[in-house]
Design a protein around this motif. Structure first.
Motif, PDB file in Angstrom:
ATOM      1  N   SER A   3       0.846  -1.203   0.000  1.00  0.00           N
ATOM      2  CA  SER A   3       0.000   0.000   0.000  1.00  0.00           C
ATOM      3  C   SER A   3       0.877   1.248   0.000  1.00  0.00           C
ATOM      4  O   SER A   3       0.633   2.197  -0.718  1.00  0.00           O
ATOM      5  CB  SER A   3      -0.925  -0.007   1.201  1.00  0.00           C
ATOM      6  OG  SER A   3      -0.156  -0.012   2.358  1.00  0.00           O
ATOM      7  N   TRP A   6       2.328   1.913  -3.617  1.00  0.00           N
ATOM      8  CA  TRP A   6       1.423   2.474  -4.628  1.00  0.00           C
ATOM      9  C   TRP A   6       1.022   3.898  -4.273  1.00  0.00           C
ATOM     10  O   TRP A   6       0.913   4.764  -5.158  1.00  0.00           O
ATOM     11  CB  TRP A   6       0.210   1.571  -4.914  1.00  0.00           C
ATOM     12  CG  TRP A   6      -0.942   1.654  -3.943  1.00  0.00           C
ATOM     13  CD1 TRP A   6      -1.253   0.765  -2.976  1.00  0.00           C
ATOM     14  CD2 TRP A   6      -1.936   2.689  -3.867  1.00  0.00           C
ATOM     15  NE1 TRP A   6      -2.353   1.184  -2.278  1.00  0.00           N
ATOM     16  CE2 TRP A   6      -2.802   2.359  -2.812  1.00  0.00           C
ATOM     17  CE3 TRP A   6      -2.183   3.862  -4.570  1.00  0.00           C
ATOM     18  CZ2 TRP A   6      -3.892   3.152  -2.441  1.00  0.00           C
ATOM     19  CZ3 TRP A   6      -3.267   4.654  -4.194  1.00  0.00           C
ATOM     20  CH2 TRP A   6      -4.101   4.299  -3.145  1.00  0.00           C
ATOM     21  N   ARG A 184     -10.366  -1.275 -14.044  1.00  0.00           N
ATOM     22  CA  ARG A 184     -10.599  -1.631 -12.635  1.00  0.00           C
ATOM     23  C   ARG A 184     -10.910  -3.114 -12.436  1.00  0.00           C
ATOM     24  O   ARG A 184     -11.602  -3.725 -13.243  1.00  0.00           O
ATOM     25  CB  ARG A 184     -11.784  -0.800 -12.103  1.00  0.00           C
ATOM     26  CG  ARG A 184     -11.677   0.667 -12.483  1.00  0.00           C
ATOM     27  CD  ARG A 184     -12.617   1.556 -11.735  1.00  0.00           C
ATOM     28  NE  ARG A 184     -13.988   1.109 -11.754  1.00  0.00           N
ATOM     29  CZ  ARG A 184     -14.901   1.519 -10.871  1.00  0.00           C
ATOM     30  NH1 ARG A 184     -14.574   2.392  -9.934  1.00  0.00           N
ATOM     31  NH2 ARG A 184     -16.137   1.099 -10.944  1.00  0.00           N
ATOM     32  N   ARG A 192     -10.930  -5.443  -2.145  1.00  0.00           N
ATOM     33  CA  ARG A 192     -10.006  -4.401  -2.614  1.00  0.00           C
ATOM     34  C   ARG A 192     -10.301  -4.079  -4.067  1.00  0.00           C
ATOM     35  O   ARG A 192     -10.556  -4.968  -4.881  1.00  0.00           O
ATOM     36  CB  ARG A 192      -8.540  -4.838  -2.462  1.00  0.00           C
ATOM     37  CG  ARG A 192      -8.098  -4.887  -0.995  1.00  0.00           C
ATOM     38  CD  ARG A 192      -6.587  -4.860  -0.870  1.00  0.00           C
ATOM     39  NE  ARG A 192      -6.062  -3.498  -0.939  1.00  0.00           N
ATOM     40  CZ  ARG A 192      -5.814  -2.728   0.118  1.00  0.00           C
ATOM     41  NH1 ARG A 192      -6.038  -3.149   1.331  1.00  0.00           N
ATOM     42  NH2 ARG A 192      -5.345  -1.498  -0.041  1.00  0.00           N
ATOM     43  N   LYS A 194      -8.675  -2.576  -7.297  1.00  0.00           N
ATOM     44  CA  LYS A 194      -7.357  -2.255  -7.861  1.00  0.00           C
ATOM     45  C   LYS A 194      -7.600  -1.676  -9.249  1.00  0.00           C
ATOM     46  O   LYS A 194      -8.250  -2.312 -10.083  1.00  0.00           O
ATOM     47  CB  LYS A 194      -6.517  -3.532  -7.939  1.00  0.00           C
ATOM     48  CG  LYS A 194      -5.111  -3.262  -8.349  1.00  0.00           C
ATOM     49  CD  LYS A 194      -4.261  -4.516  -8.237  1.00  0.00           C
ATOM     50  CE  LYS A 194      -2.935  -4.262  -8.937  1.00  0.00           C
ATOM     51  NZ  LYS A 194      -2.223  -5.457  -9.247  1.00  0.00           N
ATOM     52  N   SER A 195      -7.118  -0.469  -9.476  1.00  0.00           N
ATOM     53  CA  SER A 195      -7.313   0.157 -10.786  1.00  0.00           C
ATOM     54  C   SER A 195      -5.970   0.576 -11.345  1.00  0.00           C
ATOM     55  O   SER A 195      -5.085   1.000 -10.603  1.00  0.00           O
ATOM     56  CB  SER A 195      -8.128   1.453 -10.696  1.00  0.00           C
ATOM     57  OG  SER A 195      -9.216   1.322  -9.860  1.00  0.00           O
ATOM     58  N   THR A 196      -5.879   0.490 -12.666  1.00  0.00           N
ATOM     59  CA  THR A 196      -4.733   1.106 -13.340  1.00  0.00           C
ATOM     60  C   THR A 196      -5.245   2.405 -13.952  1.00  0.00           C
ATOM     61  O   THR A 196      -6.201   2.391 -14.727  1.00  0.00           O
ATOM     62  CB  THR A 196      -4.185   0.180 -14.441  1.00  0.00           C
ATOM     63  OG1 THR A 196      -3.905  -1.077 -13.854  1.00  0.00           O
ATOM     64  CG2 THR A 196      -2.908   0.759 -15.046  1.00  0.00           C
ATOM     65  N   ILE A 214      -0.917   2.685 -10.374  1.00  0.00           N
ATOM     66  CA  ILE A 214      -1.891   1.789  -9.724  1.00  0.00           C
ATOM     67  C   ILE A 214      -2.546   2.490  -8.532  1.00  0.00           C
ATOM     68  O   ILE A 214      -1.877   3.172  -7.759  1.00  0.00           O
ATOM     69  CB  ILE A 214      -1.173   0.515  -9.199  1.00  0.00           C
ATOM     70  CG1 ILE A 214      -0.462  -0.222 -10.330  1.00  0.00           C
ATOM     71  CG2 ILE A 214      -2.124  -0.403  -8.426  1.00  0.00           C
ATOM     72  CD1 ILE A 214      -1.362  -0.918 -11.303  1.00  0.00           C
ATOM     73  N   ASN A 216      -5.047   1.298  -5.313  1.00  0.00           N
ATOM     74  CA  ASN A 216      -5.409  -0.005  -4.734  1.00  0.00           C
ATOM     75  C   ASN A 216      -5.979   0.185  -3.326  1.00  0.00           C
ATOM     76  O   ASN A 216      -5.222   0.406  -2.386  1.00  0.00           O
ATOM     77  CB  ASN A 216      -4.132  -0.870  -4.699  1.00  0.00           C
ATOM     78  CG  ASN A 216      -4.385  -2.234  -4.124  1.00  0.00           C
ATOM     79  OD1 ASN A 216      -5.452  -2.534  -3.576  1.00  0.00           O
ATOM     80  ND2 ASN A 216      -3.394  -3.101  -4.236  1.00  0.00           N
TER      81      ASN A 216
END
Ligand SMILES: C[S@@+](CC[C@H](N)C(=O)[O-])C[C@H]1O[C@@H](n2cnc3c(N)ncnc32)[C@H](O)[C@@H]1O
Length: 262
Positions: A3, A6, A184, A192, A194-196, A214, A216
């Motif tokens: 965490s 990111w 996503r 959770r 998580k997206s780019t 990222i 997250n």
């Protein structure tokens, strides 16, 4: 990527992209603060010192200062804090607002000379960046630096009930010369998201790729946040779907939680 890693990349190393995106929200910062001020007054906080946890580039702290409160904003990103300080000067509220760089996991140490607070705000899904244990610790520490009967307002927060229902794996947003594509994935088991985030710039008919990073986060259900708050010395007073309209909370709205320090 942990965490911390990111967050460092998203909000600091590549933070200039998010800063532009965050600036869009200044358009309704004053209107939002008017609602925050009303909610605080309803809970007997008419004046005093507000802590803005994860303040970004300061839109809410600065408007709270404009409305007569003292505000202290804390954010991980030096880039956002520098911008917040600049904006505080532009708005003429530099003596009523203080901005500090730091990780909210150490909030009690960072604001040790500023406590106690009359209220704490945490807006725009600014929780869940680490894990559940850390979040519980953050609310625990926050409670210890807030006076008894002080108010915690978690506003405009994404929640778990909404996400699977409206899940969109690809979201495009256009602003100024930028196109943002979010790709996503939501893990139902870990809860959770998580997206780019891919940033592009428009060049005539084409788009040129700029960068990606990222995002997250742990997305909480309303019951989970309520349970964390009640374990850490906060009594939940109300949950709304919108602060502006006081629409009740439901699975299609965002989450706004008002809690009192007990
Ligand atoms: C979605 S933005 C919200 C900004 C602000 N609350 C607003 O409503 O405009 C999330 C903010 O949290 C900050 N942040 C992320 N992790 C943090 C941490 N561990 N400690 C302090 N701030 C953090 C980011 O730098 C970013 O400014």
């Amino acid at each position: 990527m942990s965490s911390n890693e990111w967050e460092q990349e998203f909000f600091i190393k590549k933070g200039k992209y998010f800063l532009e995106y965050m600036n869009l929200r200044w358009a309704y910062a004053e209107a939002m603060v008017d609602e925050i001020v009303k909610v605080l007054a309803e809970h007997d906080v008419q004046t005093g010192k507000i802590l803005d946890l994860c303040c970004g580039n300061g839109r809410l702290s600065i408007w709270l200062a404009k409305k007569g409160f003292e505000a202290v904003g804390i954010d991980l990103s030096p880039l956002f804090i520098e911008d917040a300080v600049r904006k505080a000067n532009e708005f003429g509220v530099e003596s009523q607002v203080k901005f500090l760089v730091g990780d909210i996991q150490k909030v009690d140490e960072i604001v040790v000379s500023e406590k106690p607070f009359d209220a704490v705000i945490n807006f725009w899904t600014s929780i869940g960046y680490a894990d559940e244990k850390s979040d519980e610790e953050i609310f625990n520490k926050t409670r210890r630096i807030t006076r008894k009967n002080g108010i915690l307002l978690i506003g405009q927060c994404m929640h778990r009930e909404f996400l699977p229902l409206q899940f969109n794996p690809r979201i495009y947003t256009e602003y100024e010369d930028t196109v943002l594509l979010e790709e996503r994935e939501f893990n139902q088991i870990s809860s959770r998201l998580k997206s780019t985030w891919k940033y592009y710039t428009k060049e005539g008919e084409n788009m040129r790729f700029l960068d990606s990073c990222i995002f997250n986060i742990r997305v909480y259900g309303v019951n989970e946040i309520v349970s964390i708050l009640e374990k850490t010395g906060w009594k939940v007073m109300d949950v709304f779907g919108s602060l502006m309209t006081r629409r009740p909370f439901n699975i299609l709205t965002v989450m706004n939680i008002i809690a009192k320090a007990v």
